[in-house]
Design a protein around this motif. Structure first.
Motif, mmCIF file in Angstrom:
data_model
loop_
_atom_site.group_PDB
_atom_site.id
_atom_site.type_symbol
_atom_site.label_atom_id
_atom_site.label_comp_id
_atom_site.label_asym_id
_atom_site.label_seq_id
_atom_site.Cartn_x
_atom_site.Cartn_y
_atom_site.Cartn_z
ATOM 1 N N SER A 1 5.600 11.818 -0.008
ATOM 2 C CA SER A 1 6.917 11.222 -0.194
ATOM 3 C C SER A 1 7.632 11.166 1.148
ATOM 4 O O SER A 1 7.434 12.044 1.998
ATOM 5 C CB SER A 1 7.761 12.039 -1.184
ATOM 6 N N TYR A 2 8.461 10.136 1.323
ATOM 7 C CA TYR A 2 9.243 10.002 2.550
ATOM 8 C C TYR A 2 10.578 10.724 2.419
ATOM 9 O O TYR A 2 11.222 10.684 1.365
ATOM 10 C CB TYR A 2 9.496 8.526 2.866
ATOM 11 N N LEU A 3 10.980 11.363 3.495
ATOM 12 C CA LEU A 3 12.290 11.995 3.574
ATOM 13 C C LEU A 3 13.255 11.019 4.242
ATOM 14 O O LEU A 3 12.955 9.830 4.376
ATOM 15 C CB LEU A 3 12.185 13.307 4.350
ATOM 16 N N SER A 4 14.401 11.487 4.681
ATOM 17 C CA SER A 4 15.384 10.612 5.319
ATOM 18 C C SER A 4 15.093 10.495 6.820
ATOM 19 O O SER A 4 14.263 11.219 7.364
ATOM 20 C CB SER A 4 16.794 11.170 5.108
ATOM 21 N N GLY A 5 15.781 9.566 7.474
ATOM 22 C CA GLY A 5 15.670 9.444 8.919
ATOM 23 C C GLY A 5 14.985 8.182 9.402
ATOM 24 O O GLY A 5 14.983 7.905 10.605
ATOM 25 N N LEU A 6 14.381 7.407 8.487
ATOM 26 C CA LEU A 6 13.670 6.205 8.909
ATOM 27 C C LEU A 6 14.268 4.938 8.302
ATOM 28 O O LEU A 6 13.621 3.898 8.293
ATOM 29 C CB LEU A 6 12.181 6.315 8.549
ATOM 30 N N GLY A 7 15.486 5.036 7.806
ATOM 31 C CA GLY A 7 16.171 3.844 7.322
ATOM 32 C C GLY A 7 16.114 3.656 5.823
ATOM 33 O O GLY A 7 15.536 4.462 5.075
ATOM 34 N N TYR A 8 16.730 2.563 5.390
ATOM 35 C CA TYR A 8 16.807 2.200 3.969
ATOM 36 C C TYR A 8 15.425 2.175 3.334
ATOM 37 O O TYR A 8 14.470 1.640 3.910
ATOM 38 C CB TYR A 8 17.471 0.829 3.824
ATOM 39 N N LYS A 9 15.307 2.745 2.134
ATOM 40 C CA LYS A 9 14.028 2.810 1.445
ATOM 41 C C LYS A 9 13.892 1.675 0.436
ATOM 42 O O LYS A 9 14.756 1.495 -0.423
ATOM 43 C CB LYS A 9 13.874 4.150 0.725
ATOM 44 N N VAL A 10 12.823 0.926 0.546
ATOM 45 C CA VAL A 10 12.510 -0.128 -0.406
ATOM 46 C C VAL A 10 12.118 0.529 -1.726
ATOM 47 O O VAL A 10 11.255 1.410 -1.764
ATOM 48 C CB VAL A 10 11.357 -1.012 0.102
ATOM 49 N N ALA A 11 12.787 0.116 -2.807
ATOM 50 C CA ALA A 11 12.564 0.686 -4.141
ATOM 51 C C ALA A 11 12.807 2.183 -4.155
ATOM 52 O O ALA A 11 12.289 2.890 -5.028
ATOM 53 C CB ALA A 11 11.154 0.366 -4.633
ATOM 54 N N GLY A 12 13.572 2.683 -3.196
ATOM 55 C CA GLY A 12 13.858 4.106 -3.125
ATOM 56 C C GLY A 12 12.668 4.948 -2.709
ATOM 57 O O GLY A 12 12.722 6.183 -2.817
ATOM 58 N N ALA B 1 0.828 -1.207 0.000
ATOM 59 C CA ALA B 1 0.000 0.000 0.000
ATOM 60 C C ALA B 1 0.864 1.260 0.000
ATOM 61 O O ALA B 1 0.560 2.243 -0.688
ATOM 62 C CB ALA B 1 -0.929 -0.004 1.213
ATOM 63 N N GLU B 2 1.962 1.226 0.773
ATOM 64 C CA GLU B 2 2.852 2.395 0.834
ATOM 65 C C GLU B 2 3.579 2.607 -0.497
ATOM 66 O O GLU B 2 3.752 3.746 -0.944
ATOM 67 C CB GLU B 2 3.867 2.216 1.963
ATOM 68 N N LEU B 3 4.023 1.533 -1.113
ATOM 69 C CA LEU B 3 4.679 1.667 -2.420
ATOM 70 C C LEU B 3 3.705 2.210 -3.459
ATOM 71 O O LEU B 3 4.064 3.065 -4.286
ATOM 72 C CB LEU B 3 5.233 0.313 -2.873
ATOM 73 N N LEU B 4 2.474 1.719 -3.420
ATOM 74 C CA LEU B 4 1.455 2.221 -4.332
ATOM 75 C C LEU B 4 1.162 3.689 -4.041
ATOM 76 O O LEU B 4 1.031 4.514 -4.954
ATOM 77 C CB LEU B 4 0.173 1.385 -4.187
ATOM 78 N N GLY B 5 1.078 4.019 -2.752
ATOM 79 C CA GLY B 5 0.762 5.387 -2.368
ATOM 80 C C GLY B 5 1.830 6.384 -2.775
ATOM 81 O O GLY B 5 1.527 7.467 -3.289
ATOM 82 N N THR B 6 3.097 6.025 -2.537
ATOM 83 C CA THR B 6 4.184 6.944 -2.887
ATOM 84 C C THR B 6 4.406 7.019 -4.399
ATOM 85 O O THR B 6 5.038 7.959 -4.881
ATOM 86 C CB THR B 6 5.493 6.517 -2.200
ATOM 87 N N SER B 7 3.894 6.039 -5.128
ATOM 88 C CA SER B 7 4.049 6.039 -6.585
ATOM 89 C C SER B 7 2.884 6.711 -7.304
ATOM 90 O O SER B 7 3.080 7.395 -8.317
ATOM 91 C CB SER B 7 4.183 4.604 -7.106
ATOM 92 N N THR B 8 1.663 6.499 -6.788
ATOM 93 C CA THR B 8 0.472 6.942 -7.517
ATOM 94 C C THR B 8 -0.424 7.917 -6.741
ATOM 95 O O THR B 8 -1.294 8.545 -7.334
ATOM 96 C CB THR B 8 -0.389 5.728 -7.906
ATOM 97 N N GLY B 9 -0.238 7.989 -5.427
ATOM 98 C CA GLY B 9 -1.140 8.810 -4.615
ATOM 99 C C GLY B 9 -2.328 8.045 -4.077
ATOM 100 O O GLY B 9 -3.099 8.578 -3.269
ATOM 101 N N PHE B 10 -2.509 6.806 -4.493
ATOM 102 C CA PHE B 10 -3.585 5.954 -3.972
ATOM 103 C C PHE B 10 -2.972 4.896 -3.054
ATOM 104 O O PHE B 10 -1.955 4.305 -3.404
ATOM 105 C CB PHE B 10 -4.329 5.272 -5.123
ATOM 106 N N PRO B 11 -3.511 4.630 -1.863
ATOM 107 C CA PRO B 11 -4.804 5.092 -1.332
ATOM 108 C C PRO B 11 -4.719 6.246 -0.343
ATOM 109 O O PRO B 11 -5.743 6.666 0.197
ATOM 110 C CB PRO B 11 -5.316 3.842 -0.615
#
Length: 290
Positions: free
Chosen positions: A108-119, A93-103
Protein backbone atom coordinates in the motif's frame (compact mmCIF):
# COMPACT_ATOMS: atom_id res chain seq x y z
CA UNK A 1 20.34 26.45 -28.36
CA UNK A 2 16.70 26.06 -29.25
CA UNK A 3 13.95 26.92 -26.78
CA UNK A 4 12.76 23.32 -26.57
CA UNK A 5 16.24 22.13 -25.64
CA UNK A 6 16.50 24.83 -22.97
CA UNK A 7 13.17 23.81 -21.44
CA UNK A 8 14.22 20.17 -21.55
CA UNK A 9 17.47 20.87 -19.73
CA UNK A 10 15.81 23.12 -17.17
CA UNK A 11 13.40 20.29 -16.34
CA UNK A 12 16.26 17.78 -16.14
CA UNK A 13 18.32 20.09 -13.94
CA UNK A 14 15.34 20.70 -11.65
CA UNK A 15 14.68 16.97 -11.53
CA UNK A 16 18.25 16.21 -10.43
CA UNK A 17 18.31 19.04 -7.87
CA UNK A 18 15.03 17.77 -6.44
CA UNK A 19 16.50 14.28 -6.15
CA UNK A 20 19.56 15.61 -4.33
CA UNK A 21 17.50 17.81 -2.00
CA UNK A 22 15.10 14.96 -1.23
CA UNK A 23 17.95 12.55 -0.56
CA UNK A 24 19.61 14.95 1.87
CA UNK A 25 16.31 15.52 3.62
CA UNK A 26 15.55 11.82 4.05
CA UNK A 27 19.07 10.83 5.10
CA UNK A 28 20.09 13.82 7.21
CA UNK A 29 17.26 16.11 8.25
CA UNK A 30 14.48 13.67 9.12
CA UNK A 31 16.70 11.55 11.41
CA UNK A 32 18.20 14.75 12.90
CA UNK A 33 15.48 17.45 12.91
CA UNK A 34 17.59 19.59 15.22
CA UNK A 35 19.71 20.44 12.17
CA UNK A 36 16.95 22.75 10.94
CA UNK A 37 17.71 25.17 13.76
CA UNK A 38 20.96 26.13 12.03
CA UNK A 39 19.19 27.12 8.80
CA UNK A 40 16.80 29.67 10.25
CA UNK A 41 13.18 30.10 9.26
CA UNK A 42 13.87 30.08 5.51
CA UNK A 43 15.71 26.78 5.70
CA UNK A 44 13.02 25.26 7.86
CA UNK A 45 10.26 26.39 5.50
CA UNK A 46 12.17 25.06 2.49
CA UNK A 47 12.63 21.68 4.12
CA UNK A 48 8.99 21.50 5.14
CA UNK A 49 7.95 22.24 1.55
CA UNK A 50 10.36 19.62 0.31
CA UNK A 51 8.98 16.98 2.64
CA UNK A 52 5.41 17.91 1.71
CA UNK A 53 5.79 17.94 -2.06
CA UNK A 54 9.36 17.06 -3.03
CA UNK A 55 8.41 13.63 -4.34
CA UNK A 56 5.76 15.13 -6.59
CA UNK A 57 8.13 17.78 -7.94
CA UNK A 58 10.97 15.48 -8.92
CA UNK A 59 8.67 13.01 -10.68
CA UNK A 60 6.76 15.68 -12.59
CA UNK A 61 10.01 17.34 -13.68
CA UNK A 62 11.51 13.99 -14.69
CA UNK A 63 8.48 13.09 -16.79
CA UNK A 64 8.41 16.57 -18.37
CA UNK A 65 12.10 16.40 -19.25
CA UNK A 66 11.83 12.99 -20.92
CA UNK A 67 8.65 13.91 -22.81
CA UNK A 68 10.32 17.08 -24.16
CA UNK A 69 13.37 15.04 -25.14
CA UNK A 70 11.26 12.52 -27.03
CA UNK A 71 9.20 15.20 -28.76
CA UNK A 72 12.25 17.08 -29.92
CA UNK A 73 14.28 14.09 -31.08
CA UNK A 74 11.60 11.68 -32.32
CA UNK A 75 8.48 13.78 -32.72
CA UNK A 76 5.21 14.23 -30.87
CA UNK A 77 3.69 10.96 -32.07
CA UNK A 78 6.58 8.91 -30.69
CA UNK A 79 6.56 10.89 -27.45
CA UNK A 80 2.88 10.10 -26.96
CA UNK A 81 3.47 6.58 -28.27
CA UNK A 82 5.66 5.82 -25.29
CA UNK A 83 4.15 8.09 -22.65
CA UNK A 84 0.55 6.93 -22.95
CA UNK A 85 1.14 3.14 -22.86
CA UNK A 86 3.68 3.41 -20.05
CA UNK A 87 1.48 5.65 -17.90
CA UNK A 88 -1.81 3.80 -18.38
CA UNK A 89 -0.44 0.25 -18.32
CA UNK A 90 1.66 0.94 -15.21
CA UNK A 91 -1.27 2.70 -13.54
CA UNK A 92 -3.47 -0.32 -14.27
CA UNK A 93 -0.84 -2.67 -12.88
CA UNK A 94 -0.41 -0.54 -9.75
CA UNK A 95 -4.16 -0.30 -9.16
CA UNK A 96 -4.44 -4.06 -9.58
CA UNK A 97 -1.46 -4.60 -7.31
CA UNK A 98 -2.69 -2.38 -4.49
CA UNK A 99 -6.15 -3.96 -4.74
CA UNK A 100 -5.33 -7.65 -5.15
CA UNK A 101 -1.61 -8.18 -4.56
CA UNK A 102 -1.05 -9.16 -8.20
CA UNK A 103 1.43 -8.73 -9.90
CA UNK A 104 3.81 -7.16 -7.34
CA UNK A 105 2.68 -8.54 -3.98
CA UNK A 106 0.60 -7.06 -1.18
CA UNK A 107 1.52 -3.43 -0.59
CA UNK A 108 0.00 0.00 0.00
CA UNK A 109 1.13 3.57 -0.67
CA UNK A 110 1.52 6.06 2.15
CA UNK A 111 1.43 9.86 1.79
CA UNK A 112 4.09 12.09 0.24
CA UNK A 113 3.79 11.28 -3.47
CA UNK A 114 0.72 13.30 -4.38
CA UNK A 115 -2.97 12.73 -5.06
CA UNK A 116 -3.93 9.05 -5.16
CA UNK A 117 -5.91 7.72 -8.10
CA UNK A 118 -8.92 5.82 -6.71
CA UNK A 119 -7.43 6.44 -3.28
CA UNK A 120 -4.76 3.81 -4.00
CA UNK A 121 -1.94 4.92 -6.32
CA UNK A 122 -0.26 8.36 -6.33
CA UNK A 123 -0.59 9.96 -9.77
CA UNK A 124 3.19 10.44 -9.83
CA UNK A 125 4.00 6.73 -9.78
CA UNK A 126 3.00 6.09 -13.44
CA UNK A 127 5.10 9.15 -14.36
CA UNK A 128 8.17 7.50 -12.85
CA UNK A 129 7.45 4.30 -14.81
CA UNK A 130 7.34 6.46 -17.93
CA UNK A 131 10.55 8.42 -17.60
CA UNK A 132 12.80 5.71 -16.15
CA UNK A 133 11.21 3.13 -18.44
CA UNK A 134 11.81 5.30 -21.49
CA UNK A 135 15.44 5.91 -20.54
CA UNK A 136 15.92 2.16 -20.03
CA UNK A 137 14.31 1.24 -23.33
CA UNK A 138 16.24 3.82 -25.35
CA UNK A 139 19.54 2.64 -23.88
CA UNK A 140 18.64 -0.95 -24.77
CA UNK A 141 17.29 -0.18 -28.24
CA UNK A 142 20.16 2.04 -29.32
CA UNK A 143 22.82 -0.09 -27.64
CA UNK A 144 21.58 -3.21 -29.41
CA UNK A 145 21.47 -1.28 -32.72
CA UNK A 146 17.91 -2.37 -33.37
CA UNK A 147 17.26 0.28 -36.01
CA UNK A 148 20.55 -0.26 -37.85
CA UNK A 149 20.04 -4.04 -38.06
CA UNK A 150 16.30 -4.51 -37.54
CA UNK A 151 14.95 -7.97 -36.77
CA UNK A 152 12.29 -9.48 -34.58
CA UNK A 153 14.92 -10.91 -32.24
CA UNK A 154 16.64 -7.55 -31.79
CA UNK A 155 13.33 -5.84 -31.06
CA UNK A 156 12.45 -8.53 -28.53
CA UNK A 157 15.89 -8.32 -26.94
CA UNK A 158 15.58 -4.54 -26.58
CA UNK A 159 12.23 -4.91 -24.80
CA UNK A 160 13.55 -7.60 -22.46
CA UNK A 161 16.76 -5.72 -21.70
CA UNK A 162 14.92 -2.42 -21.28
CA UNK A 163 12.52 -4.04 -18.79
CA UNK A 164 15.50 -5.58 -16.99
CA UNK A 165 17.21 -2.18 -16.61
CA UNK A 166 13.96 -0.74 -15.27
CA UNK A 167 13.57 -3.60 -12.80
CA UNK A 168 17.19 -3.22 -11.69
CA UNK A 169 16.41 0.34 -10.59
CA UNK A 170 13.50 -0.85 -8.44
CA UNK A 171 15.68 -3.64 -7.13
CA UNK A 172 17.78 -0.97 -5.37
CA UNK A 173 15.06 1.63 -4.74
CA UNK A 174 12.29 -0.45 -3.19
CA UNK A 175 14.01 -1.73 -0.01
CA UNK A 176 14.83 1.80 1.13
CA UNK A 177 11.67 3.58 -0.02
CA UNK A 178 9.58 1.19 2.05
CA UNK A 179 11.83 1.14 5.13
CA UNK A 180 13.46 4.57 5.53
CA UNK A 181 12.64 7.01 8.34
CA UNK A 182 10.09 8.44 5.87
CA UNK A 183 8.63 5.45 4.00
CA UNK A 184 6.46 6.03 0.92
CA UNK A 185 4.87 2.58 0.76
CA UNK A 186 4.85 -0.55 2.86
CA UNK A 187 4.51 -4.29 2.28
CA UNK A 188 1.59 -6.00 4.00
CA UNK A 189 3.56 -9.24 3.80
CA UNK A 190 7.30 -8.38 3.70
CA UNK A 191 9.31 -10.62 1.43
CA UNK A 192 12.62 -12.42 1.69
CA UNK A 193 14.75 -9.90 -0.21
CA UNK A 194 15.25 -6.98 2.21
CA UNK A 195 11.53 -6.78 2.78
CA UNK A 196 10.56 -7.24 -0.87
CA UNK A 197 8.82 -10.37 -2.19
CA UNK A 198 10.51 -11.90 -5.21
CA UNK A 199 7.16 -11.66 -6.95
CA UNK A 200 7.76 -7.92 -7.14
CA UNK A 201 10.60 -8.39 -9.64
CA UNK A 202 8.45 -10.53 -11.92
CA UNK A 203 5.73 -7.88 -11.75
CA UNK A 204 8.15 -5.14 -12.70
CA UNK A 205 9.62 -7.15 -15.58
CA UNK A 206 6.20 -8.05 -16.91
CA UNK A 207 4.74 -4.55 -16.63
CA UNK A 208 7.80 -2.91 -18.17
CA UNK A 209 8.00 -5.44 -21.00
CA UNK A 210 4.29 -4.97 -21.75
CA UNK A 211 4.31 -1.22 -22.19
CA UNK A 212 7.68 -1.29 -24.00
CA UNK A 213 6.23 -3.83 -26.44
CA UNK A 214 3.22 -1.59 -27.08
CA UNK A 215 5.50 1.42 -27.55
CA UNK A 216 7.77 -0.54 -29.92
CA UNK A 217 4.71 -1.48 -31.98
CA UNK A 218 3.58 2.15 -32.13
CA UNK A 219 7.14 3.15 -33.13
CA UNK A 220 7.34 0.48 -35.84
CA UNK A 221 7.48 3.05 -38.65
CA UNK A 222 9.94 5.28 -36.82
CA UNK A 223 13.70 4.94 -37.19
CA UNK A 224 15.22 5.70 -33.81
CA UNK A 225 18.67 6.73 -34.99
CA UNK A 226 20.22 8.41 -31.98
CA UNK A 227 23.98 8.81 -31.76
CA UNK A 228 25.97 8.48 -28.56
CA UNK A 229 25.86 12.19 -27.73
CA UNK A 230 22.08 12.14 -28.08
CA UNK A 231 21.97 9.19 -25.70
CA UNK A 232 23.60 11.24 -22.93
CA UNK A 233 20.17 12.42 -21.84
CA UNK A 234 18.59 8.97 -21.22
CA UNK A 235 21.81 7.85 -19.53
CA UNK A 236 21.78 10.85 -17.17
CA UNK A 237 18.12 10.26 -16.33
CA UNK A 238 18.77 6.61 -15.59
CA UNK A 239 21.94 7.16 -13.57
CA UNK A 240 20.60 10.09 -11.55
CA UNK A 241 17.57 8.06 -10.45
CA UNK A 242 19.78 5.06 -9.79
CA UNK A 243 22.09 7.25 -7.68
CA UNK A 244 19.07 8.39 -5.65
CA UNK A 245 18.11 4.76 -5.04
CA UNK A 246 21.68 3.85 -4.11
CA UNK A 247 21.88 6.76 -1.68
CA UNK A 248 18.69 5.70 0.06
CA UNK A 249 19.61 2.02 0.26
CA UNK A 250 23.18 2.72 1.41
CA UNK A 251 21.87 5.15 4.01
CA UNK A 252 19.48 2.49 5.28
CA UNK A 253 22.30 -0.05 5.47
CA UNK A 254 21.16 -2.18 2.52
CA UNK A 255 24.57 -2.74 0.98
CA UNK A 256 23.82 -5.95 -0.92
CA UNK A 257 21.18 -4.34 -3.19
CA UNK A 258 23.63 -1.48 -3.85
CA UNK A 259 26.43 -3.81 -4.93
CA UNK A 260 24.11 -5.89 -7.09
CA UNK A 261 22.61 -2.69 -8.51
CA UNK A 262 25.98 -1.68 -9.89
CA UNK A 263 26.33 -5.07 -11.54
CA UNK A 264 22.84 -5.41 -13.05
CA UNK A 265 21.94 -1.76 -13.65
CA UNK A 266 24.74 0.77 -13.88
CA UNK A 267 27.33 -1.34 -15.68
CA UNK A 268 24.91 -2.62 -18.37
CA UNK A 269 23.60 0.94 -18.90
CA UNK A 270 27.14 2.23 -19.49
CA UNK A 271 27.92 -0.71 -21.78
CA UNK A 272 24.82 -0.03 -23.90
CA UNK A 273 25.66 3.67 -24.08
CA UNK A 274 29.16 2.79 -25.29
CA UNK A 275 27.67 0.56 -28.01
CA UNK A 276 25.83 3.53 -29.52
CA UNK A 277 27.21 5.03 -32.70
CA UNK A 278 29.77 7.76 -31.93
CA UNK A 279 28.64 11.24 -32.92
CA UNK A 280 29.85 12.24 -36.37
CA UNK A 281 27.36 15.01 -37.12
CA UNK A 282 26.08 17.99 -35.09
CA UNK A 283 23.80 16.82 -32.27
CA UNK A 284 20.05 17.20 -32.58
CA UNK A 285 20.31 19.02 -29.27
CA UNK A 286 22.01 21.80 -31.15
CA UNK A 287 20.27 21.52 -34.52
CA UNK A 288 16.74 20.34 -33.68
CA UNK A 289 13.74 22.49 -34.39
CA UNK A 290 11.18 23.78 -31.95
Amino acid sequence: MRKSAIAERICLGGHILSLVFGLLGILLVIPHPEMLVHFGSYGQNAMQLSMAGGGVVYMVLGASAVFLYLRRNLGLFCALGFALPSVFISLGAELLGTSTGFPFGNYSYLSGLGYKVAGLVPFTIPLSWFYVGCASYLLARIGLQVDRKPSFLRHAAAVILGAFLLTSWDFVLDPAMSQTSLPFWYWDKPGAFFGMPYQNFAGWMGTGALFMTVAAFLWRKQTVSLERSQLHFPLIVYLSNFAFAIGLSAGAGFITPVILGFAVGILPAFALWMKATPTTTPSIIETGTN
